[in-house]
Write a protein that holds these residues in place. Structure first.
Motif, PDB file in Angstrom:
ATOM      1  N   LEU A  59       0.839  -1.188   0.001  1.00  0.00           N
ATOM      2  CA  LEU A  59       0.113  -0.061   0.051  1.00  0.00           C
ATOM      3  C   LEU A  59       0.481   1.351   0.305  1.00  0.00           C
ATOM      4  CD1 LEU A  59      -2.011   1.334   0.283  1.00  0.00           C
ATOM      5  CD2 LEU A  59      -2.838   0.649   3.134  1.00  0.00           C
ATOM      6  N   GLU A  60       1.676   0.808   0.694  1.00  0.00           N
ATOM      7  CA  GLU A  60       3.064   2.687   0.799  1.00  0.00           C
ATOM      8  C   GLU A  60       3.887   2.886  -0.271  1.00  0.00           C
ATOM      9  OE1 GLU A  60       6.937   3.945   3.668  1.00  0.00           O
ATOM     10  OE2 GLU A  60       5.941   2.145   3.649  1.00  0.00           O
ATOM     11  N   ARG A  61       4.504   1.678  -0.724  1.00  0.00           N
ATOM     12  CA  ARG A  61       4.823   1.321  -2.331  1.00  0.00           C
ATOM     13  C   ARG A  61       3.838   2.198  -3.265  1.00  0.00           C
ATOM     14  NH1 ARG A  61       6.935  -4.682  -3.224  1.00  0.00           N
ATOM     15  NH2 ARG A  61       8.830  -4.145  -1.660  1.00  0.00           N
ATOM     16  N   ILE A  62       2.598   1.986  -3.317  1.00  0.00           N
ATOM     17  CA  ILE A  62       1.183   2.023  -4.871  1.00  0.00           C
ATOM     18  C   ILE A  62       1.236   3.641  -4.118  1.00  0.00           C
ATOM     19  CG2 ILE A  62      -1.134   2.099  -5.358  1.00  0.00           C
ATOM     20  CD1 ILE A  62      -0.973  -0.716  -4.346  1.00  0.00           C
ATOM     21  N   CYS A  63       1.195   3.916  -3.074  1.00  0.00           N
ATOM     22  CA  CYS A  63       0.914   5.276  -2.349  1.00  0.00           C
ATOM     23  C   CYS A  63       1.927   6.064  -3.211  1.00  0.00           C
ATOM     24  CB  CYS A  63       0.634   5.086  -1.127  1.00  0.00           C
ATOM     25  SG  CYS A  63      -0.730   5.315  -0.804  1.00  0.00           S
ATOM     26  N   ASN A  64       3.219   5.867  -3.115  1.00  0.00           N
ATOM     27  CA  ASN A  64       4.056   6.787  -3.374  1.00  0.00           C
ATOM     28  C   ASN A  64       5.008   6.965  -4.921  1.00  0.00           C
ATOM     29  OD1 ASN A  64       5.664   7.134  -0.825  1.00  0.00           O
ATOM     30  ND2 ASN A  64       6.010   5.688  -0.757  1.00  0.00           N
ATOM     31  N   VAL A  65       4.208   5.987  -5.516  1.00  0.00           N
ATOM     32  CA  VAL A  65       3.984   5.899  -7.324  1.00  0.00           C
ATOM     33  C   VAL A  65       3.173   6.038  -7.714  1.00  0.00           C
ATOM     34  CG1 VAL A  65       4.206   4.567  -8.987  1.00  0.00           C
ATOM     35  CG2 VAL A  65       5.276   3.121  -7.422  1.00  0.00           C
ATOM     36  N   LEU A  66       2.370   6.439  -6.917  1.00  0.00           N
ATOM     37  CA  LEU A  66       0.726   7.010  -7.350  1.00  0.00           C
ATOM     38  C   LEU A  66       0.818   8.682  -6.950  1.00  0.00           C
ATOM     39  CD1 LEU A  66      -1.932   4.467  -8.432  1.00  0.00           C
ATOM     40  CD2 LEU A  66      -0.318   5.149  -9.703  1.00  0.00           C
ATOM     41  N   GLU A  67       1.924   9.083  -6.132  1.00  0.00           N
ATOM     42  CA  GLU A  67       1.678   9.940  -5.622  1.00  0.00           C
ATOM     43  C   GLU A  67       0.077  10.564  -4.952  1.00  0.00           C
ATOM     44  OE1 GLU A  67       3.047  12.227  -8.844  1.00  0.00           O
ATOM     45  OE2 GLU A  67       5.177  12.456  -7.923  1.00  0.00           O
ATOM     46  N   VAL A  68      -0.765   9.618  -4.585  1.00  0.00           N
ATOM     47  CA  VAL A  68      -1.072   9.905  -3.367  1.00  0.00           C
ATOM     48  C   VAL A  68      -1.974   9.045  -2.082  1.00  0.00           C
ATOM     49  CG1 VAL A  68      -2.555   9.193  -5.856  1.00  0.00           C
ATOM     50  CG2 VAL A  68      -2.487   7.578  -4.477  1.00  0.00           C
ATOM     51  N   THR A  69      -2.773   9.200  -1.454  1.00  0.00           N
ATOM     52  CA  THR A  69      -2.677   9.463  -0.095  1.00  0.00           C
ATOM     53  C   THR A  69      -3.450   7.591   0.350  1.00  0.00           C
ATOM     54  OG1 THR A  69      -4.349  10.224   0.599  1.00  0.00           O
ATOM     55  CG2 THR A  69      -2.516  11.480   0.742  1.00  0.00           C
ATOM     56  N   PRO A  70      -3.758   6.741   1.232  1.00  0.00           N
ATOM     57  CA  PRO A  70      -5.083   5.887   1.491  1.00  0.00           C
ATOM     58  C   PRO A  70      -6.514   6.191   1.213  1.00  0.00           C
ATOM     59  CG  PRO A  70      -2.826   5.244   2.762  1.00  0.00           C
ATOM     60  CD  PRO A  70      -3.045   6.505   2.143  1.00  0.00           C
ATOM     61  N   ASN A  71      -6.618   7.173   0.812  1.00  0.00           N
ATOM     62  CA  ASN A  71      -7.321   7.303   1.520  1.00  0.00           C
ATOM     63  C   ASN A  71      -8.804   8.196  -0.009  1.00  0.00           C
ATOM     64  OD1 ASN A  71      -8.070   7.810   4.103  1.00  0.00           O
ATOM     65  ND2 ASN A  71      -7.620  10.044   4.487  1.00  0.00           N
ATOM     66  N   ASP A  72      -7.682   7.919  -1.099  1.00  0.00           N
ATOM     67  CA  ASP A  72      -7.412   8.527  -1.969  1.00  0.00           C
ATOM     68  C   ASP A  72      -7.833   6.948  -2.801  1.00  0.00           C
ATOM     69  OD1 ASP A  72      -6.783  10.983  -2.028  1.00  0.00           O
ATOM     70  OD2 ASP A  72      -4.925  11.069  -2.403  1.00  0.00           O
ATOM     71  N   ILE A  73      -7.169   5.744  -2.480  1.00  0.00           N
ATOM     72  CA  ILE A  73      -7.534   4.485  -2.838  1.00  0.00           C
ATOM     73  C   ILE A  73      -8.649   3.776  -2.586  1.00  0.00           C
ATOM     74  CG2 ILE A  73      -6.043   2.124  -3.158  1.00  0.00           C
ATOM     75  CD1 ILE A  73      -3.885   3.461  -3.134  1.00  0.00           C
ATOM     76  N   PHE A  74      -8.916   3.932  -1.558  1.00  0.00           N
ATOM     77  CA  PHE A  74     -10.441   3.128  -0.736  1.00  0.00           C
ATOM     78  C   PHE A  74     -11.674   3.828  -1.084  1.00  0.00           C
ATOM     79  CE2 PHE A  74      -5.959   1.505   1.233  1.00  0.00           C
ATOM     80  CZ  PHE A  74      -6.371  -0.249   0.856  1.00  0.00           C
ATOM     81  N   ASP A  75     -12.414   3.154  -1.976  1.00  0.00           N
ATOM     82  CA  ASP A  75     -13.587   3.882  -1.202  1.00  0.00           C
ATOM     83  C   ASP A  75     -14.809   2.797  -0.692  1.00  0.00           C
ATOM     84  OD1 ASP A  75     -16.125   5.379  -1.995  1.00  0.00           O
ATOM     85  OD2 ASP A  75     -16.589   5.210  -4.219  1.00  0.00           O
ATOM     86  N   PHE A  76     -15.406   3.525   0.420  1.00  0.00           N
ATOM     87  CA  PHE A  76     -16.360   2.674   1.525  1.00  0.00           C
ATOM     88  C   PHE A  76     -17.788   2.418   0.772  1.00  0.00           C
ATOM     89  CE2 PHE A  76     -18.899   2.756   5.224  1.00  0.00           C
ATOM     90  CZ  PHE A  76     -18.974   0.766   5.881  1.00  0.00           C
ATOM     91  N   GLU A  77     -18.427   1.386   0.552  1.00  0.00           N
ATOM     92  CA  GLU A  77     -19.586   1.471  -0.001  1.00  0.00           C
ATOM     93  C   GLU A  77     -20.369   0.424   0.927  1.00  0.00           C
ATOM     94  OE1 GLU A  77     -19.023  -0.106  -3.807  1.00  0.00           O
ATOM     95  OE2 GLU A  77     -18.640   1.878  -4.192  1.00  0.00           O
ATOM     96  N   ASN A  78     -21.231   0.578   1.314  1.00  0.00           N
ATOM     97  CA  ASN A  78     -22.405  -0.006   2.799  1.00  0.00           C
ATOM     98  C   ASN A  78     -23.390  -1.028   1.430  1.00  0.00           C
ATOM     99  OD1 ASN A  78     -21.883   2.050   3.962  1.00  0.00           O
ATOM    100  ND2 ASN A  78     -23.599   3.083   4.452  1.00  0.00           N
TER     101      ASN A  78
END
Length: 65
Positions: free
Chosen positions: A46-65
């Motif tokens: 997750l840290e590698r993905i965030c660094n490579v894409l220049e995003v935060t974990p909040n940008d990567i995950f979306d919560f759905e009910n």
């Protein structure tokens, strides 16, 4: 919980293959993660993905009910 990596890659004009290489994981593993076909992700990846894409974990995950 849904993974939004595919949308981020599209916005940046990058491919799953490119991300897999940048993160030093197999294409199959990255493909499964990007397409929500996995139930977990290691924090290190997750840290590698965030660094490579220049995003935060909040940008990567979306919560759905």
């Amino acid at each position: 919980m849904k993974v939004r990596i595919k949308k981020i890659l599209e916005e940046k004009g990058r491919s799953i293959y490119w991300l897999a290489i940048q993160c030093n994981v197999t294409y199959k593993s990255m493909f499964n993660l990007v397409n929500n076909k996995t139930s977990s992700v290691k924090f290190m990846l997750l840290e590698r993905i965030c660094n490579v894409l220049e995003v935060t974990p909040n940008d990567i995950f979306d919560f759905e009910n």
